[in-house]
Design an enzyme around this catalytic site. Structure first.
Site, mmCIF file in Angstrom:
data_model
loop_
_atom_site.group_PDB
_atom_site.id
_atom_site.type_symbol
_atom_site.label_atom_id
_atom_site.label_comp_id
_atom_site.label_asym_id
_atom_site.label_seq_id
_atom_site.Cartn_x
_atom_site.Cartn_y
_atom_site.Cartn_z
ATOM 1 N N ARG A 1 30.556 9.501 21.943
ATOM 2 C CA ARG A 1 30.235 9.418 20.494
ATOM 3 C C ARG A 1 29.012 10.378 20.400
ATOM 4 O O ARG A 1 27.773 10.715 20.492
ATOM 5 C CB ARG A 1 28.551 7.414 20.908
ATOM 6 C CG ARG A 1 28.290 7.184 18.930
ATOM 7 C CD ARG A 1 27.641 6.423 18.983
ATOM 8 N NE ARG A 1 26.925 5.724 18.016
ATOM 9 C CZ ARG A 1 25.844 5.283 16.800
ATOM 10 N NH1 ARG A 1 25.650 5.811 17.634
ATOM 11 N NH2 ARG A 1 25.848 5.924 15.668
ATOM 12 N N GLU B 1 32.104 -1.102 20.942
ATOM 13 C CA GLU B 1 32.258 0.739 20.144
ATOM 14 C C GLU B 1 32.441 1.594 21.299
ATOM 15 O O GLU B 1 32.899 2.773 21.469
ATOM 16 C CB GLU B 1 31.075 0.835 19.563
ATOM 17 C CG GLU B 1 30.618 0.705 17.848
ATOM 18 C CD GLU B 1 29.698 0.699 17.428
ATOM 19 O OE1 GLU B 1 28.668 0.182 17.567
ATOM 20 O OE2 GLU B 1 28.997 1.644 16.909
ATOM 21 N N LYS C 1 22.797 5.926 26.644
ATOM 22 C CA LYS C 1 23.693 4.727 27.575
ATOM 23 C C LYS C 1 24.883 4.566 27.278
ATOM 24 O O LYS C 1 25.087 5.773 27.080
ATOM 25 C CB LYS C 1 23.385 3.637 25.605
ATOM 26 C CG LYS C 1 22.413 2.781 25.792
ATOM 27 C CD LYS C 1 23.024 1.825 24.419
ATOM 28 C CE LYS C 1 21.097 1.903 23.297
ATOM 29 N NZ LYS C 1 22.093 1.469 21.783
ATOM 30 N N HIS D 1 28.818 4.143 11.034
ATOM 31 C CA HIS D 1 29.784 2.836 12.133
ATOM 32 C C HIS D 1 30.815 3.078 12.085
ATOM 33 O O HIS D 1 31.971 1.850 12.586
ATOM 34 C CB HIS D 1 29.166 1.366 11.631
ATOM 35 C CG HIS D 1 27.788 1.549 11.721
ATOM 36 N ND1 HIS D 1 26.909 0.818 10.236
ATOM 37 C CD2 HIS D 1 27.245 1.731 12.207
ATOM 38 C CE1 HIS D 1 25.414 0.386 10.796
ATOM 39 N NE2 HIS D 1 25.586 1.206 12.208
ATOM 40 N N ARG E 1 15.001 -0.520 7.018
ATOM 41 C CA ARG E 1 16.178 0.545 5.638
ATOM 42 C C ARG E 1 16.333 0.400 4.330
ATOM 43 O O ARG E 1 16.693 -1.454 4.915
ATOM 44 C CB ARG E 1 17.117 1.158 6.157
ATOM 45 C CG ARG E 1 17.171 2.816 8.076
ATOM 46 C CD ARG E 1 18.243 3.238 7.484
ATOM 47 N NE ARG E 1 18.960 2.668 9.525
ATOM 48 C CZ ARG E 1 20.131 3.123 10.173
ATOM 49 N NH1 ARG E 1 20.990 3.329 9.772
ATOM 50 N NH2 ARG E 1 20.119 2.875 11.726
ATOM 51 N N ASN F 1 26.679 -13.710 15.774
ATOM 52 C CA ASN F 1 25.155 -14.465 15.485
ATOM 53 C C ASN F 1 24.738 -15.243 14.850
ATOM 54 O O ASN F 1 24.046 -16.889 14.947
ATOM 55 C CB ASN F 1 24.414 -14.217 16.529
ATOM 56 C CG ASN F 1 24.378 -13.537 17.508
ATOM 57 O OD1 ASN F 1 25.439 -13.841 18.440
ATOM 58 N ND2 ASN F 1 24.547 -12.337 17.725
ATOM 59 N N GLY G 1 25.162 -7.378 15.946
ATOM 60 C CA GLY G 1 24.298 -8.237 15.820
ATOM 61 C C GLY G 1 23.638 -9.921 14.680
ATOM 62 O O GLY G 1 23.776 -11.166 15.430
ATOM 63 N N GLY H 1 20.682 -1.947 11.855
ATOM 64 C CA GLY H 1 21.468 -0.971 10.945
ATOM 65 C C GLY H 1 22.906 -1.404 9.986
ATOM 66 O O GLY H 1 23.337 -2.338 10.741
ATOM 67 N N MET I 1 16.545 -10.852 12.429
ATOM 68 C CA MET I 1 17.417 -12.233 12.063
ATOM 69 C C MET I 1 16.471 -13.605 12.521
ATOM 70 O O MET I 1 16.033 -14.242 11.540
ATOM 71 C CB MET I 1 18.377 -12.223 11.746
ATOM 72 C CG MET I 1 19.734 -13.059 10.344
ATOM 73 S SD MET I 1 18.073 -13.305 8.721
ATOM 74 C CE MET I 1 19.254 -11.381 8.120
ATOM 75 N N ASN J 1 26.989 7.321 25.377
ATOM 76 C CA ASN J 1 26.076 7.518 24.117
ATOM 77 C C ASN J 1 24.814 7.535 23.930
ATOM 78 O O ASN J 1 24.093 7.100 24.276
ATOM 79 C CB ASN J 1 26.022 6.352 23.100
ATOM 80 C CG ASN J 1 25.192 5.744 22.671
ATOM 81 O OD1 ASN J 1 24.778 6.813 21.628
ATOM 82 N ND2 ASN J 1 24.760 4.799 21.040
#
Ligand code: AMP
Length: 421
Positions: A114, A407, A30, A203, A264, A357, A353, A235, A306, A23
């Site tokens: 990706r 992913e 990554k 996504h 965003r 969670n 994420g 995102g 969050m 990626n």
């Protein structure tokens, strides 16, 4: 080459059974190396701040005992200049060689990349040829931040292993099944077509993986179920999936549209941009930065994590509370909209994420939707586990689920299936 069925019987296992997933971002790479005989990770890592003095490579060989493996014990880290993607990938190759997982191994079947934007052309994973690369380049104007980095990653990997199949797995591919009624904006059709302006969605690899895993959780075939997938990470995007096919999604021409995200804005009246130009004297680039980097949760309350927002709410912070409420309001609107689009919904599923969670986000998004057959069981919602699970009470007509996204595994599966086809 000899083939035997793998654990799930889906893809034949050959002597070459490893897939490297890459990626590539503008300044990072990554990667994960997977063994497709049991979908286990052999190594994971990343190189970040490529091109800077303080580039950093973190590499973890894993024990290969299923998802996640035993990260940690063998973790290696090094900081120092890594000039470009070529140097980064060479450094990754060296680390893998140290673990006897080198890229020259005959066990490596392919590299899966990706690629963020595949436009309308690529609705499935694709073996990368010169023509395919040219087409990915043609899409740079609609994905200026992402596709160039993806292309660099591909070229670098090709140079390292020119003989190996390289496969592009597109973020947009899953959404190419959207009907024109959902994919088109209501703007002048010639202008739209001339500039390839339409809703592509992103996504997609996650939405594909999670909707399929949700069907599995319900004990059904994906073709039998209608699912609303809420991918809530930094995102965020929602999708309506009917019988395994995407029929609507919240991101559009770019990943700016839709839900409130970490930085965003999501949906906004496009006239806001004219207003900012005319009244505030902002340039197009400044507005771009405002909407993509300084809006969403961070714009509303200064934090995009969050966990931090919930902590502040617990301390009575009103700005954090307002940000949370705006986030939830938008989420609810999309659940309602996609419920109407699908007509019948079998499951609403939370992932990424925040979705995996943040129990308070899940509870607040579903609260008050009992008339739609939706409810969350407080005890089930509070359970912390990495497994896919239902969090709705038994009596609920529609399942509410938490399904961890993966992913990289999805890219590896699609890549492996393609090279073995
Ligand atoms: P992702 O983009 O999928 O990696 O998601 C990253 C986001 O997930 C972070 O910005 C946090 O807002 C959120 N997140 C991660 N862990 C937690 C957690 N334990 N509780 C609440 N939110 C979390």
């Amino acid at each position: 080459m000899t083939s035997t069925p793998n654990r799930e019987g889906a893809v034949p296992v050959t002597a070459a059974h490893r897939i490297l997933v890459l990626n590539s971002g503008s300044s990072s790479v990554k990667y994960q190396l997977l063994d497709m005989r049991d979908s286990s990770r052999l190594a994971v890592g990343l190189v970040e701040r490529i091109g800077e003095e303080t580039s950093r490579l973190v590499h973890s060989p894993l024990t290969g005992d299923g998802d996640g493996g035993g990260e940690g014990s063998g973790k290696r880290e090094r900081t120092g200049p890594i000039a470009d993607h070529e140097a980064a990938l060479k450094a990754v190759a060296d680390e893998l060689t140290r673990d006897r997982l080198g890229l020259d191994s005959p066990e490596l079947a392919a590299i899966g990349h990706r690629v963020v934007h595949g436009g309308l052309k690529f609705s499935a994973p694709t073996v990368i040829t010169d023509e395919v690369l040219t087409e990915i380049e043609r899409l740079v104007p609609v994905a200026p931040l992402h596709n160039p980095a993806n292309i660099t990653g591909i070229r670098t990997a090709q140079a390292l292993r020119p003989d190996l199949p390289q496969v592009a797995v597109f973020d947009t591919a899953f959404h190419t099944t959207m009907p024109e009624s959902a994919a088109r904006y209501a703007i002048d059709i010639e202008t739209a077509d001339a500039h390839r302006i339409r809703r592509y969605g992103f996504h997609g690899t996650s939405h594909a993986f999670v909707s399929r895993e949700t069907a599995k959780l319900l004990g059904k075939d994906p073709s039998e179920v209608n699912v609303i997938v809420l991918h809530l990470g930094n995102g965020a995007s929602a999708s309506a999936v009917r019988g395994g096919e995407c029929v609507d999604t919240s991101m559009g021409l770019t990943p700016l549209e839709g839900l409130v995200m970490g930085t965003r804005s999501g949906d906004i009246d496009p006239a806001v941009t004219f207003h900012l130009k005319r009244v505030a004297g902002m340039s197009t680039d400044e507005i771009d930065v405002l909407l993509n980097k300084k809006s969403g949760l961070v714009g509303l309350c200064g934090d995009n994590d969050m966990r931090e927002i919930r902590r502040r709410i617990d301390e009575g912070d009103q700005r954090a509370l307002l940000a949370f409420e705006i986030y939830i309001h938008r989420l609810k609107k999309y659940i309602g909209a996609y419920y109407a689009v699908l007509g019948r919904v079998d499951a609403v599923v939370f992932t990424a994420g925040v979705g995996e969670n943040a129990a308070p986000v899940r509870a607040a998004a579903i609260a008050g939707l009992e008339e739609l057959g939706l409810a969350v069981d407080a005890d089930l919602n509070a359970v912390r586990t990495d497994s896919a699970r239902l969090i709705s009470p038994e009596y609920a007509r529609v399942a509410v689920a938490v399904v961890p996204t993966d992913e990289e595994l999805e890219i590896a599966r699609q890549t492996y299936a393609l090279v073995n086809a």
